[in-house]
Design an enzyme around this catalytic site. Structure first.
Site, PDB file in Angstrom:
ATOM      1  N   ASP A  42     -15.253 -15.037  51.749  1.00  0.00           N
ATOM      2  CA  ASP A  42     -14.396 -13.857  51.696  1.00  0.00           C
ATOM      3  C   ASP A  42     -13.534 -13.858  52.954  1.00  0.00           C
ATOM      4  OD1 ASP A  42     -13.506 -11.184  50.907  1.00  0.00           O
ATOM      5  OD2 ASP A  42     -14.743 -10.482  52.572  1.00  0.00           O
ATOM      6  N   ASP A 100     -11.431 -10.779  54.571  1.00  0.00           N
ATOM      7  CA  ASP A 100     -11.500  -9.611  55.453  1.00  0.00           C
ATOM      8  C   ASP A 100     -12.946  -9.330  55.858  1.00  0.00           C
ATOM      9  OD1 ASP A 100      -8.675  -8.859  55.346  1.00  0.00           O
ATOM     10  OD2 ASP A 100      -9.069  -8.406  53.246  1.00  0.00           O
TER      11      ASP A 100
END
Length: 254
Positions: free
Chosen positions: A20, A22
Protein backbone atom coordinates in the site's frame (compact mmCIF):
# COMPACT_ATOMS: atom_id res chain seq x y z
CA UNK A 1 32.17 -8.07 4.46
CA UNK A 2 28.67 -7.08 5.48
CA UNK A 3 26.14 -7.68 2.73
CA UNK A 4 22.58 -6.54 2.14
CA UNK A 5 20.11 -7.38 4.90
CA UNK A 6 18.37 -10.70 4.54
CA UNK A 7 14.60 -11.06 4.45
CA UNK A 8 12.55 -12.30 7.39
CA UNK A 9 11.58 -15.97 7.23
CA UNK A 10 7.93 -15.17 6.48
CA UNK A 11 8.98 -13.72 3.09
CA UNK A 12 11.24 -16.55 1.95
CA UNK A 13 8.64 -18.62 0.07
CA UNK A 14 7.03 -15.65 -1.68
CA UNK A 15 7.74 -14.42 -5.21
CA UNK A 16 6.49 -10.81 -4.99
CA UNK A 17 5.50 -8.13 -2.49
CA UNK A 18 2.70 -5.58 -2.96
CA UNK A 19 2.76 -2.41 -0.85
CA UNK A 20 0.00 0.00 0.00
CA UNK A 21 1.21 3.58 -0.52
CA UNK A 22 -0.22 6.03 2.03
CA UNK A 23 1.07 5.21 5.50
CA UNK A 24 3.23 2.31 4.32
CA UNK A 25 5.57 3.84 1.72
CA UNK A 26 4.82 7.56 2.09
CA UNK A 27 4.01 9.48 5.26
CA UNK A 28 0.96 10.99 3.57
CA UNK A 29 -1.80 9.57 5.76
CA UNK A 30 -1.81 12.61 8.12
CA UNK A 31 -2.21 14.92 5.12
CA UNK A 32 -5.14 12.84 3.83
CA UNK A 33 -6.68 12.83 7.33
CA UNK A 34 -6.37 16.62 7.66
CA UNK A 35 -7.99 17.13 4.26
CA UNK A 36 -10.86 14.82 5.21
CA UNK A 37 -11.31 16.74 8.47
CA UNK A 38 -11.68 20.01 6.62
CA UNK A 39 -14.22 18.54 4.21
CA UNK A 40 -16.25 16.63 6.80
CA UNK A 41 -16.28 19.34 9.47
CA UNK A 42 -17.73 21.82 6.97
CA UNK A 43 -20.44 19.30 6.12
CA UNK A 44 -21.21 18.59 9.78
CA UNK A 45 -21.36 22.31 10.57
CA UNK A 46 -23.78 22.86 7.70
CA UNK A 47 -26.33 20.53 9.32
CA UNK A 48 -25.66 21.57 12.91
CA UNK A 49 -23.83 18.45 14.05
CA UNK A 50 -21.52 19.16 16.99
CA UNK A 51 -18.91 16.38 17.08
CA UNK A 52 -16.17 16.99 14.50
CA UNK A 53 -14.36 14.38 12.44
CA UNK A 54 -11.58 12.68 14.42
CA UNK A 55 -8.48 12.52 12.18
CA UNK A 56 -7.24 9.38 13.96
CA UNK A 57 -10.23 7.30 15.04
CA UNK A 58 -12.71 8.23 12.31
CA UNK A 59 -10.01 8.28 9.63
CA UNK A 60 -8.88 4.73 10.43
CA UNK A 61 -12.40 3.40 10.85
CA UNK A 62 -14.13 4.87 7.82
CA UNK A 63 -11.85 6.32 5.14
CA UNK A 64 -8.30 4.95 5.36
CA UNK A 65 -7.52 2.83 2.32
CA UNK A 66 -10.88 3.37 0.64
CA UNK A 67 -11.73 5.17 -2.56
CA UNK A 68 -12.72 8.80 -1.87
CA UNK A 69 -16.40 8.34 -2.69
CA UNK A 70 -16.65 5.16 -0.59
CA UNK A 71 -14.88 6.73 2.37
CA UNK A 72 -16.99 9.87 2.27
CA UNK A 73 -20.22 7.87 2.12
CA UNK A 74 -19.13 5.55 4.96
CA UNK A 75 -18.30 8.38 7.36
CA UNK A 76 -21.39 10.43 6.55
CA UNK A 77 -23.61 7.37 7.10
CA UNK A 78 -21.95 6.84 10.49
CA UNK A 79 -23.19 10.30 11.51
CA UNK A 80 -26.68 9.67 10.21
CA UNK A 81 -26.25 11.83 7.10
CA UNK A 82 -27.78 10.26 4.01
CA UNK A 83 -26.60 12.72 1.37
CA UNK A 84 -27.38 12.07 -2.29
CA UNK A 85 -24.37 10.58 -4.09
CA UNK A 86 -24.19 13.42 -6.59
CA UNK A 87 -22.23 13.44 -9.85
CA UNK A 88 -18.50 12.90 -10.44
CA UNK A 89 -18.06 16.54 -11.54
CA UNK A 90 -19.82 18.09 -8.52
CA UNK A 91 -18.05 21.21 -7.27
CA UNK A 92 -16.45 21.06 -3.81
CA UNK A 93 -19.08 21.59 -1.14
CA UNK A 94 -21.38 19.94 1.37
CA UNK A 95 -24.55 19.06 -0.58
CA UNK A 96 -23.65 15.63 -1.95
CA UNK A 97 -21.20 12.82 -1.23
CA UNK A 98 -19.34 13.74 -4.41
CA UNK A 99 -19.14 17.38 -3.35
CA UNK A 100 -17.66 16.44 0.02
CA UNK A 101 -15.16 14.12 -1.69
CA UNK A 102 -14.27 16.90 -4.12
CA UNK A 103 -13.63 19.29 -1.24
CA UNK A 104 -11.29 16.73 0.31
CA UNK A 105 -9.44 16.43 -2.99
CA UNK A 106 -9.16 20.21 -3.22
CA UNK A 107 -7.72 20.49 0.30
CA UNK A 108 -5.30 17.60 -0.25
CA UNK A 109 -4.03 19.08 -3.51
CA UNK A 110 -3.48 22.44 -1.80
CA UNK A 111 -1.43 20.70 0.91
CA UNK A 112 0.76 18.95 -1.66
CA UNK A 113 1.76 22.31 -3.12
CA UNK A 114 3.13 23.52 0.22
CA UNK A 115 4.12 20.40 2.17
CA UNK A 116 6.60 17.81 0.86
CA UNK A 117 5.66 14.21 1.59
CA UNK A 118 8.36 12.04 3.17
CA UNK A 119 8.85 8.30 2.80
CA UNK A 120 9.19 5.83 5.65
CA UNK A 121 12.89 4.87 5.85
CA UNK A 122 12.22 1.30 6.98
CA UNK A 123 10.01 0.67 3.97
CA UNK A 124 12.63 2.08 1.61
CA UNK A 125 15.27 -0.20 3.14
CA UNK A 126 12.97 -3.17 2.63
CA UNK A 127 12.32 -2.19 -0.98
CA UNK A 128 16.06 -2.02 -1.71
CA UNK A 129 16.61 -5.39 -0.03
CA UNK A 130 13.80 -6.99 -2.04
CA UNK A 131 15.32 -5.64 -5.23
CA UNK A 132 18.73 -7.03 -4.16
CA UNK A 133 17.14 -10.46 -3.64
CA UNK A 134 15.31 -10.32 -6.98
CA UNK A 135 11.80 -10.03 -5.53
CA UNK A 136 9.59 -7.77 -7.69
CA UNK A 137 7.40 -5.20 -5.95
CA UNK A 138 4.24 -3.27 -6.75
CA UNK A 139 2.54 -0.30 -5.12
CA UNK A 140 -1.21 0.16 -4.88
CA UNK A 141 -3.39 3.01 -3.69
CA UNK A 142 -6.94 4.24 -3.91
CA UNK A 143 -5.49 7.74 -4.30
CA UNK A 144 -5.07 9.30 -7.73
CA UNK A 145 -1.98 11.06 -6.38
CA UNK A 146 -0.01 7.90 -5.58
CA UNK A 147 2.16 7.82 -8.70
CA UNK A 148 2.88 11.54 -8.31
CA UNK A 149 3.92 11.03 -4.67
CA UNK A 150 6.10 8.00 -5.42
CA UNK A 151 7.85 9.89 -8.23
CA UNK A 152 8.42 12.99 -6.08
CA UNK A 153 9.86 10.80 -3.32
CA UNK A 154 12.22 9.18 -5.85
CA UNK A 155 11.09 5.64 -5.06
CA UNK A 156 8.97 5.02 -8.16
CA UNK A 157 11.80 3.09 -9.92
CA UNK A 158 11.74 0.51 -7.12
CA UNK A 159 8.36 -0.77 -8.32
CA UNK A 160 7.72 -2.96 -11.31
CA UNK A 161 4.03 -1.99 -11.26
CA UNK A 162 1.87 0.76 -9.74
CA UNK A 163 -1.92 0.49 -9.56
CA UNK A 164 -3.23 3.84 -8.32
CA UNK A 165 -6.61 5.50 -8.22
CA UNK A 166 -6.33 6.57 -11.85
CA UNK A 167 -5.79 2.98 -12.95
CA UNK A 168 -8.56 1.77 -10.67
CA UNK A 169 -10.93 4.26 -12.27
CA UNK A 170 -9.82 3.35 -15.80
CA UNK A 171 -10.29 -0.36 -15.17
CA UNK A 172 -13.43 0.15 -13.02
CA UNK A 173 -11.87 -1.76 -10.12
CA UNK A 174 -13.88 -1.73 -6.88
CA UNK A 175 -12.15 -0.22 -3.86
CA UNK A 176 -10.91 -1.92 -0.71
CA UNK A 177 -11.95 -4.09 1.11
CA UNK A 178 -12.49 -5.70 -2.29
CA UNK A 179 -9.13 -7.25 -3.28
CA UNK A 180 -9.26 -6.06 -6.90
CA UNK A 181 -6.41 -3.53 -6.59
CA UNK A 182 -4.06 -6.11 -5.11
CA UNK A 183 -5.12 -8.82 -7.55
CA UNK A 184 -4.44 -6.50 -10.48
CA UNK A 185 -1.00 -5.66 -9.05
CA UNK A 186 -0.19 -9.37 -8.69
CA UNK A 187 -1.33 -9.95 -12.28
CA UNK A 188 1.02 -7.24 -13.50
CA UNK A 189 3.88 -8.84 -11.55
CA UNK A 190 3.06 -12.19 -13.12
CA UNK A 191 2.43 -14.09 -9.90
CA UNK A 192 -0.74 -15.60 -8.40
CA UNK A 193 -1.94 -13.99 -5.16
CA UNK A 194 -0.98 -17.08 -3.13
CA UNK A 195 2.68 -16.42 -4.02
CA UNK A 196 2.66 -12.73 -3.06
CA UNK A 197 2.64 -10.73 0.16
CA UNK A 198 0.53 -7.67 0.87
CA UNK A 199 1.87 -4.95 3.20
CA UNK A 200 -0.94 -2.69 4.48
CA UNK A 201 -1.72 -0.32 7.34
CA UNK A 202 -5.44 0.20 6.66
CA UNK A 203 -8.05 -2.17 8.06
CA UNK A 204 -9.87 -2.22 4.73
CA UNK A 205 -6.61 -3.04 2.95
CA UNK A 206 -5.71 -5.88 5.32
CA UNK A 207 -9.18 -7.31 4.79
CA UNK A 208 -8.70 -7.01 1.03
CA UNK A 209 -5.43 -8.93 1.20
CA UNK A 210 -7.09 -11.67 3.22
CA UNK A 211 -10.09 -11.87 0.90
CA UNK A 212 -7.79 -12.01 -2.12
CA UNK A 213 -6.09 -15.19 -0.93
CA UNK A 214 -2.62 -13.68 -0.70
CA UNK A 215 0.13 -15.85 0.70
CA UNK A 216 1.03 -13.37 3.45
CA UNK A 217 -0.78 -10.29 4.75
CA UNK A 218 1.42 -7.96 6.80
CA UNK A 219 -0.37 -5.36 8.90
CA UNK A 220 1.56 -2.17 9.67
CA UNK A 221 0.59 -0.65 13.02
CA UNK A 222 1.96 2.87 13.19
CA UNK A 223 -0.72 4.28 15.50
CA UNK A 224 -0.71 2.14 18.67
CA UNK A 225 -4.30 3.34 18.99
CA UNK A 226 -7.61 1.57 19.57
CA UNK A 227 -7.66 0.24 15.99
CA UNK A 228 -4.15 -1.07 15.89
CA UNK A 229 -2.55 -4.52 16.15
CA UNK A 230 -5.59 -6.37 17.46
CA UNK A 231 -7.88 -4.87 14.84
CA UNK A 232 -5.38 -5.63 12.06
CA UNK A 233 -5.21 -9.28 13.13
CA UNK A 234 -8.98 -9.52 13.33
CA UNK A 235 -9.22 -8.30 9.72
CA UNK A 236 -6.79 -11.01 8.59
CA UNK A 237 -3.20 -9.87 9.13
CA UNK A 238 -0.85 -12.86 9.46
CA UNK A 239 1.95 -10.68 10.86
CA UNK A 240 1.79 -7.23 12.46
CA UNK A 241 4.82 -4.90 12.53
CA UNK A 242 5.25 -1.29 13.60
CA UNK A 243 7.37 -0.67 10.50
CA UNK A 244 8.05 -2.75 7.35
CA UNK A 245 11.77 -2.48 8.11
CA UNK A 246 11.14 -5.16 10.74
CA UNK A 247 10.86 -7.62 7.85
CA UNK A 248 14.64 -7.33 7.40
CA UNK A 249 17.40 -9.15 9.21
CA UNK A 250 20.97 -7.92 9.30
CA UNK A 251 23.31 -10.57 8.01
CA UNK A 252 26.51 -11.41 6.25
CA UNK A 253 26.31 -11.67 2.53
CA UNK A 254 22.48 -11.23 2.34
Amino acid sequence: MTGAPSLAACLHSLRAVIFDTDGVITDSAPVHAAAWKGAFDACLAAVGRQRPFDPVDDYLRYVDGRARQDGAAAFLRSRGLDLPPGEPDDAPGTDTVSAVAARKEELFSESLRTRPIATWPGTVRLLHALRHHGVPCAAVSASRHATELLSAAEVYPLFRAVVDGNEANRLQLPGKPDPALFVEAARRLGVPPRDAAVVEDALAGVEAGCRGGFGLVVGVDRTAGPYSATALRRRGADVVVTDPGELLRSGEGG
